[in-house]
Enzyme design. Sequence first.
Site, PDB file in Angstrom:
ATOM      1  N   CYS A  14      24.902   3.021  37.391  1.00  0.00           N
ATOM      2  CA  CYS A  14      23.721   2.872  38.243  1.00  0.00           C
ATOM      3  C   CYS A  14      23.405   4.204  38.911  1.00  0.00           C
ATOM      4  O   CYS A  14      24.161   5.153  38.830  1.00  0.00           O
ATOM      5  CB  CYS A  14      23.988   1.828  39.321  1.00  0.00           C
ATOM      6  N   ARG A  57      19.875   7.734  33.178  1.00  0.00           N
ATOM      7  CA  ARG A  57      21.174   7.046  33.165  1.00  0.00           C
ATOM      8  C   ARG A  57      21.058   5.627  32.616  1.00  0.00           C
ATOM      9  O   ARG A  57      22.078   4.992  32.350  1.00  0.00           O
ATOM     10  CB  ARG A  57      21.730   6.963  34.591  1.00  0.00           C
ATOM     11  N   TRP A 107      22.246  -0.908  36.561  1.00  0.00           N
ATOM     12  CA  TRP A 107      22.613  -1.231  35.188  1.00  0.00           C
ATOM     13  C   TRP A 107      23.546  -2.431  35.321  1.00  0.00           C
ATOM     14  O   TRP A 107      24.652  -2.322  35.839  1.00  0.00           O
ATOM     15  CB  TRP A 107      23.306  -0.024  34.544  1.00  0.00           C
ATOM     16  N   ASN A 138      27.422   1.890  43.407  1.00  0.00           N
ATOM     17  CA  ASN A 138      27.717   2.316  42.035  1.00  0.00           C
ATOM     18  C   ASN A 138      29.164   1.987  41.761  1.00  0.00           C
ATOM     19  O   ASN A 138      29.999   2.267  42.625  1.00  0.00           O
ATOM     20  CB  ASN A 138      27.630   3.847  41.949  1.00  0.00           C
ATOM     21  N   GLY A 139      29.476   1.484  40.580  1.00  0.00           N
ATOM     22  CA  GLY A 139      30.875   1.237  40.244  1.00  0.00           C
ATOM     23  C   GLY A 139      31.128  -0.241  40.028  1.00  0.00           C
ATOM     24  O   GLY A 139      30.198  -1.048  39.936  1.00  0.00           O
ATOM     25  N   GLU A 166      35.371   5.130  11.349  1.00  0.00           N
ATOM     26  CA  GLU A 166      34.525   5.504  12.482  1.00  0.00           C
ATOM     27  C   GLU A 166      34.368   7.032  12.549  1.00  0.00           C
ATOM     28  O   GLU A 166      33.272   7.541  12.805  1.00  0.00           O
ATOM     29  CB  GLU A 166      35.127   4.939  13.779  1.00  0.00           C
ATOM     30  N   LYS A 210      30.813   9.007  12.351  1.00  0.00           N
ATOM     31  CA  LYS A 210      30.394   9.946  13.412  1.00  0.00           C
ATOM     32  C   LYS A 210      29.985  11.268  12.787  1.00  0.00           C
ATOM     33  O   LYS A 210      28.952  11.831  13.127  1.00  0.00           O
ATOM     34  CB  LYS A 210      31.539  10.226  14.403  1.00  0.00           C
ATOM     35  N   GLU A 247      26.679  11.031  10.698  1.00  0.00           N
ATOM     36  CA  GLU A 247      25.437  10.734  11.411  1.00  0.00           C
ATOM     37  C   GLU A 247      24.951  11.887  12.266  1.00  0.00           C
ATOM     38  O   GLU A 247      23.757  12.056  12.425  1.00  0.00           O
ATOM     39  CB  GLU A 247      25.490   9.402  12.179  1.00  0.00           C
ATOM     40  N   HIS A 271      42.267   5.614  -7.229  1.00  0.00           N
ATOM     41  CA  HIS A 271      41.488   4.736  -8.110  1.00  0.00           C
ATOM     42  C   HIS A 271      40.057   5.216  -8.282  1.00  0.00           C
ATOM     43  O   HIS A 271      39.177   4.433  -8.626  1.00  0.00           O
ATOM     44  CB  HIS A 271      41.536   3.297  -7.591  1.00  0.00           C
ATOM     45  N   LYS A 327      19.064   4.145  18.306  1.00  0.00           N
ATOM     46  CA  LYS A 327      20.171   3.627  19.120  1.00  0.00           C
ATOM     47  C   LYS A 327      20.264   2.108  18.982  1.00  0.00           C
ATOM     48  O   LYS A 327      21.354   1.547  18.917  1.00  0.00           O
ATOM     49  CB  LYS A 327      19.926   4.015  20.588  1.00  0.00           C
TER      50      LYS A 327
HETATM   51  C1  G6P Z   1      22.817   1.691  15.327  1.00  0.00           C
HETATM   52  C2  G6P Z   1      23.499   2.756  16.178  1.00  0.00           C
HETATM   53  C3  G6P Z   1      25.016   2.703  15.980  1.00  0.00           C
HETATM   54  C4  G6P Z   1      25.527   1.309  16.301  1.00  0.00           C
HETATM   55  C5  G6P Z   1      24.801   0.248  15.472  1.00  0.00           C
HETATM   56  C6  G6P Z   1      25.103  -1.131  15.987  1.00  0.00           C
HETATM   57  O1  G6P Z   1      22.930   2.004  13.979  1.00  0.00           O
HETATM   58  O2  G6P Z   1      23.020   4.038  15.837  1.00  0.00           O
HETATM   59  O3  G6P Z   1      25.652   3.645  16.831  1.00  0.00           O
HETATM   60  O4  G6P Z   1      26.902   1.245  16.043  1.00  0.00           O
HETATM   61  O5  G6P Z   1      23.376   0.407  15.580  1.00  0.00           O
HETATM   62  O6  G6P Z   1      24.541  -1.228  17.257  1.00  0.00           O
HETATM   63  P1  G6P Z   1      25.016  -2.245  18.367  1.00  0.00           P
HETATM   64  O7  G6P Z   1      24.096  -1.974  19.526  1.00  0.00           O
HETATM   65  O8  G6P Z   1      24.823  -3.612  17.789  1.00  0.00           O
HETATM   66  O9  G6P Z   1      26.436  -1.943  18.669  1.00  0.00           O
END
Ligand code: G6P
Length: 608
Positions: free
Chosen positions: A2, A27, A75, A101-102, A481, A485, A488, A504, A603
């Site tokens: 927040c 934020r 938030w 906040n927190g 993962e 990362k 992307e 294989h 996102k």
């Molecule tokens: C998008 C984002 C990813 C995320 C995926 C799932 O592709 O770029 O970073 O992992 O969606 O999103 P979610 O909000 O469901 O975790």
Amino acid sequence: MCGIVGYVGREDAAPFLIEGLRRLEYRGYDSAGIAVSTENGIVVRKSKGRLSALEEKIRGDHMISGNVGIGHTRWATHGEPSDVNAHPQPSASGRFVVVHNGVIDNYLELKNHLIRRGYEFASETDTEVIAHLIERYYNGDMVDALNKLQTRLKGSYSLGVLSADNPGQIAVIRKDSPLILGERGDEKMLASDIPAMLKFTRDFYELGEGEIAILSREGIAFYDSDKEALSKSTFHVDWDMDAAEKGGYEHFMIKEIMEQPRAISDTITPRLDGDKVLFGDFNLTAEDIAGFDKIYITACGSAYHAGIIGKYVIQSLTRKSVDVELASEFRYGDPIISEKTLVIVVSQSGETADSLAALRYAKAKGARVLGVVNVVGSSIAKEADVTLFTNAGPEIAVATTKAYSCQLIIFYLLAVYMAEKIGSVAETERRRLLEEIKALPGKVAKILENKDDVQRFAALHFNARDVFFIGRGMDYGAGLEGSLKLKEISYIHSEAYAAGELKHGTIALIERDSLVVAIAANRRLFDKLISNVMVVKARGACVCGVTWEGNKVIEESCDFALYVPETEDLFAPSLSVITLQLFSYYVASMRGADIDKPRNLAKSVTIE
Ligand code: G6P
């Protein structure tokens, strides 16, 4: 999370508060509010949604005129976004009004304590507890009241408090959540972050842990927790607005990577009471768990990768069968679902279209649906039967880091919780696992302290054409993962392979100087993984091993080694993934990529 602002001066406070809050919009927030000390007592105005909705509400509102006020962008963590849950939160009489906040870890215990003493709660927030407690403890001296308050609160907080008895003052206190103060003549301001105050001043006081300050036109008085007066000096920043929003970091992604110890700890602590995991909202009985014929985890992207780790941990600790499915595929595989099936839908945003569709499909088939979500009030959070929230705070960078890390934590806690209910792990082992979970924030912080080692490695390889991540078991999950990362944000082609599967097919791609990152954090599988490393080395690959501290033997087989603190095998992905996030970040940064907004990506993906 927040955003907090406060203003004391000669001008009308509301415009300062709104301007400050606008500077904190980056934020992320879902509601906003302000409170001003006026001739008629403290007046509070708040609104769900954007700041513009709040501005609309106060336009031409003469009741909100005064020179002292506090403001907040919320938030949601406790209770969904709504006018009543928005801050500022008033005490029962309205004589005290609080922005916070927190996260207050023991808020339920405090709330029940207050309810037993006749207090009524209007909101679902943890913050309202604070407002009531201040009113209860106030005996004519705000510093005393706040000091007493801190002996009761567990968790993180920075607070701004207005009191009708001292209309010319704002009282502030903080612990584990930042708060800065500044002055310009007899005007004073406070905020949770520098951007809110850059137009006001560039010289700031930082409030220390447990310290209290009283702001008035006469000055800012600082006190420690023994009520001793403190003298403080300011620090100066030259940042422009853009740098200030990122807390001085170059990108939101690295800021969010660095926030992980806090985010993980904020996810763990509200769920633990001593050595018990609290999932009161989930409330499964041993019979429920024993009765599950199947557990599915379904999600997209990184959340799916978190699900892969979740499968290992839940299956290992509960001996219940768990399947992980991509949410975009889930309903096409005709999964076997009944009312005895638990379906766990994982999502940072809570809005991903495929994950939401999977949730609706599972519900329609009668399954019990558990959401693991970061955004309170999101569709998945609302439609799941129960939701466990990851307290990662808002994530701005498209590539998720801290939300993924918090999803892992929820899986660990969930697995331990279920195991305790059905007695599938011995009590001493369960306690040991919880101690390991509690130690994770500190271990993540240690990796971040040594991030230069990862940067050095990235500097050697940022021009790589392909990168292969290999691992076995949970290390493979972490590799998936890490590989996502990297591709992307750096646009380097990369693949993650279960190390045993390389031979294989994929090994055909390995040639002299191919870069292979071998995740070797799992003790049980280490020797097997090293055999796979030898195979790629024999084909000329350059191999970096990621393993636990002190495991120097890795240096015999790899060209480069990156170390993470030792932990329980089941939780090792939480540590190795931090190294992989840093590697991706540094590689992308060295290639000059648009890290926070990679091409073609969003996102929150709200199309199927
Ligand atoms: C998008 C984002 C990813 C995320 C995926 C799932 O592709 O770029 O970073 O992992 O969606 O999103 P979610 O909000 O469901 O975790």
